[in-house]
Design an enzyme around this catalytic site. Structure first.
Site, PDB file in Angstrom:
ATOM      1  N   GLU A 139       0.818  -1.208   0.000  1.00 33.76           N
ATOM      2  CA  GLU A 139       0.000   0.000   0.000  1.00 33.76           C
ATOM      3  C   GLU A 139       0.854   1.262   0.000  1.00 33.76           C
ATOM      4  OE1 GLU A 139      -2.008  -1.066   3.854  1.00 33.76           O
ATOM      5  OE2 GLU A 139      -1.474   0.987   4.344  1.00 33.76           O
ATOM      6  N   CYS A 176       3.434   8.556   0.743  1.00 31.49           N
ATOM      7  CA  CYS A 176       4.051   7.675   1.730  1.00 31.49           C
ATOM      8  C   CYS A 176       4.176   6.304   1.084  1.00 31.49           C
ATOM      9  CB  CYS A 176       3.153   7.617   2.971  1.00 31.49           C
ATOM     10  SG  CYS A 176       3.701   6.410   4.187  1.00 31.49           S
ATOM     11  N   CYS A 227       6.979  -6.842   7.187  1.00 33.64           N
ATOM     12  CA  CYS A 227       8.077  -6.278   7.977  1.00 33.64           C
ATOM     13  C   CYS A 227       8.439  -7.265   9.078  1.00 33.64           C
ATOM     14  CB  CYS A 227       7.613  -4.957   8.607  1.00 33.64           C
ATOM     15  SG  CYS A 227       8.888  -4.101   9.550  1.00 33.64           S
ATOM     16  N   CYS A 251       7.139  -4.251  15.780  1.00 35.37           N
ATOM     17  CA  CYS A 251       6.617  -3.207  16.682  1.00 35.37           C
ATOM     18  C   CYS A 251       5.188  -3.568  17.095  1.00 35.37           C
ATOM     19  CB  CYS A 251       6.656  -1.839  16.009  1.00 35.37           C
ATOM     20  SG  CYS A 251       8.338  -1.334  15.623  1.00 35.37           S
ATOM     21  N   CYS A 254       1.887  -1.987  15.450  1.00 40.62           N
ATOM     22  CA  CYS A 254       1.898  -1.790  13.999  1.00 40.62           C
ATOM     23  C   CYS A 254       1.273  -2.964  13.264  1.00 40.62           C
ATOM     24  CB  CYS A 254       3.341  -1.597  13.532  1.00 40.62           C
ATOM     25  SG  CYS A 254       3.468  -1.345  11.759  1.00 40.62           S
ATOM     26  N   CYS A 281      -0.608   2.753   9.127  1.00 43.43           N
ATOM     27  CA  CYS A 281       0.379   1.917   8.494  1.00 43.43           C
ATOM     28  C   CYS A 281      -0.069   0.458   8.352  1.00 43.43           C
ATOM     29  CB  CYS A 281       1.614   1.994   9.385  1.00 43.43           C
ATOM     30  SG  CYS A 281       3.057   1.311   8.682  1.00 43.43           S
TER      31      CYS A 281
HETATM   32  N1  SAH Z   1       9.878   0.883   9.868  1.00 41.21           N
HETATM   33  C1  SAH Z   1       9.919   2.302   9.856  1.00 41.21           C
HETATM   34  C2  SAH Z   1       8.884   2.974   8.969  1.00 41.21           C
HETATM   35  C3  SAH Z   1       7.492   2.459   8.933  1.00 41.21           C
HETATM   36  S1  SAH Z   1       6.325   2.929  10.134  1.00 41.21           S
HETATM   37  C4  SAH Z   1       9.870   2.858  11.263  1.00 41.21           C
HETATM   38  O1  SAH Z   1       9.758   2.078  12.194  1.00 41.21           O
HETATM   39  O2  SAH Z   1      10.015   4.065  11.444  1.00 41.21           O
HETATM   40  C5  SAH Z   1       6.113   4.668  10.137  1.00 41.21           C
HETATM   41  C6  SAH Z   1       5.782   5.213  11.501  1.00 41.21           C
HETATM   42  O3  SAH Z   1       4.457   4.880  11.920  1.00 41.21           O
HETATM   43  C7  SAH Z   1       6.698   4.678  12.572  1.00 41.21           C
HETATM   44  O4  SAH Z   1       7.047   5.715  13.466  1.00 41.21           O
HETATM   45  C8  SAH Z   1       5.815   3.652  13.251  1.00 41.21           C
HETATM   46  O5  SAH Z   1       6.282   3.348  14.538  1.00 41.21           O
HETATM   47  C9  SAH Z   1       4.471   4.349  13.230  1.00 41.21           C
HETATM   48  N2  SAH Z   1       3.304   3.480  13.398  1.00 41.21           N
HETATM   49  C10 SAH Z   1       3.078   2.243  12.903  1.00 41.21           C
HETATM   50  N3  SAH Z   1       1.871   1.783  13.258  1.00 41.21           N
HETATM   51  C11 SAH Z   1       1.300   2.760  13.982  1.00 41.21           C
HETATM   52  C12 SAH Z   1       0.049   2.890  14.648  1.00 41.21           C
HETATM   53  N4  SAH Z   1      -0.864   1.912  14.628  1.00 41.21           N
HETATM   54  N5  SAH Z   1      -0.201   4.053  15.301  1.00 41.21           N
HETATM   55  C13 SAH Z   1       0.712   5.040  15.318  1.00 41.21           C
HETATM   56  N6  SAH Z   1       1.907   4.979  14.728  1.00 41.21           N
HETATM   57  C14 SAH Z   1       2.204   3.845  14.068  1.00 41.21           C
END
Ligand code: SAH
Length: 349
Positions: free
Chosen positions: A93, A106, A113, A117, A120, A334
């Protein structure tokens, strides 16, 4: 090394390729411009290449593109989410956002991935594969074609960890910012990472002027470990000096992303610790109200808590903004559009 497709090659490499095909090197320059400046989708459109060369290329180097599976458009702010199918059937996406100062996209850097996290959606199914440079570029080329508008800002903040796909990311950035291609200013490109220390240091040495965004999300290692497994591998005492080194080498102000999770990292004490942690760095903090996903029970912090957190940071003279939530009414966060698509498909089979 994995085989690179023709749209992932630098101009010099295309010139060499032309020589190997018995052509003049300048044909490589023309091909590069078709692929990256005009960003056409087929060899047939490349009118200054001979029919026999186009045929040969078609046979040896078939061009791939992204097929639109679904587009969701926000009624609130016009944000569009694209679900694209890659040539091998996987889906990714991308998000298109319209701002006063220009259009921003974006993009995803991987299919899935492996960083894990906790909040996420992109990481739940693990990593399937890296995206090629061409597949990162095509997210931008296709969106420009579909919207008829130029993209001026690119954030690598979609699915995937860009520094876990390092070589392809660097190629992508160099081609995207090449004056013979889209000529998109490196200053308008942001790469977001969960904090892979050796890669941050390597990135600092590339001679690029992109913005580095670090997903910090916690004011200390203990809390960070609860949200991000990568914190077990690299402590903040390694991550932050790597960021400082990035600033030292590039002069680019750092961005720290901090997703506020209700009751986990959003107290005044957290804000105080955060201010002490990053106070010495030339940086900007982007507060992101966590976008709850159905697989986890994280909740957003209340409006008042978010405001308090911001005020507290400001008291310590930290630059801070609350990220405007774009596309609230579509699968905004995301990886959620891709995830819901995959879930639906699984239920059907
Ligand atoms: N892997 C990279 C980029 C992808 S995520 C990273 O970790 O930075 C982009 C941003 O969105 C990151 O800061 C991630 O922690 C955040 N993110 C992902 N899922 C989220 C969610 N459900 N709510 C808020 N932020 C989120």
């Amino acid at each position: 090394m994995e085989q690179l497709d023709i749209k992932s090659l630098y101009e010099d490499e295309l010139k060499e390729k032309m020589i190997s095909l018995g052509e003049k090197p300048f044909k490589g320059k023309q091909l590069y411009e078709w692929l990256h400046k005009k960003a056409v989708g087929s060899y047939a459109q490349m009118s200054n290449l001979s029919a026999s060369l186009r045929e040969k290329l078609q046979e040896q180097e078939p061009l791939t593109s992204l097929e639109v599976v679904e587009v969701q458009t926000s009624k609130i702010d016009g944000t569009q989410k694209y679900l694209f199918r890659l040539s091998d059937g996987h889906v990714i996406e991308s998000v298109w956002m319209k701002y006063k100062h220009g259009n921003s996209v974006c993009i995803s850097s991987q299919v899935g991935c492996r960083m894990g996290c906790r909040f996420c959606a992109s990481t739940i199914g693990g990593l399937t594969r890296n995206l090629k440079p061409s597949e990162m570029l095509d997210q931008i080329y296709r969106i420009q074609e579909l919207t008829g508008e130029r993209v001026s800002n690119v954030v690598v903040m979609g699915t995937g960890e860009p520094l876990d796909n390092y070589d392809n990311l660097i190629r992508f950035i160099r081609i995207l910012s090449d004056e013979k291609g889209q000529n998109l200013s490196q200053r308008n490109i942001t790469v977001s990472t969960c904090g892979i220390v050796p890669r941050i240091r390597q990135l600092a040495e590339e001679g690029l002027t992109i913005t580095l965004a670090l997903s910090l999300h916690a004011p200390n290692d203990e809390k960070r470990k609860e949200l991000m497994p990568i914190a077990y591998k690299y402590s903040l005492s390694e991550v932050l000096p790597a960021c400082a080194y990035y600033f030292e080498k590039t002069g680019r102000r750092l961005t720290f992303e901090y997703s506020l999770v209700g009751g986990k990292n959003d107290s005044e004490e957290d804000a105080r610790q955060l201010a002490h942690l990053i106070g010495g760095l030339n940086c900007h903090v982007n507060l992101i109200p966590v976008n709850p996903i159905k697989e986890r029970d994280f909740v957003q912090s209340g409006k008042k808590v978010i405001e308090n957190f911001k005020n507290k940071l400001e008291k310590y003279k930290i630059n801070v903004t609350i990220r405007r939530e774009m596309g609230r009414d579509i699968d905004g966060a995301c990886g959620q559009l891709r995830k819901s698509y995959l879930d639906k498909r699984e239920n059907l089979s």
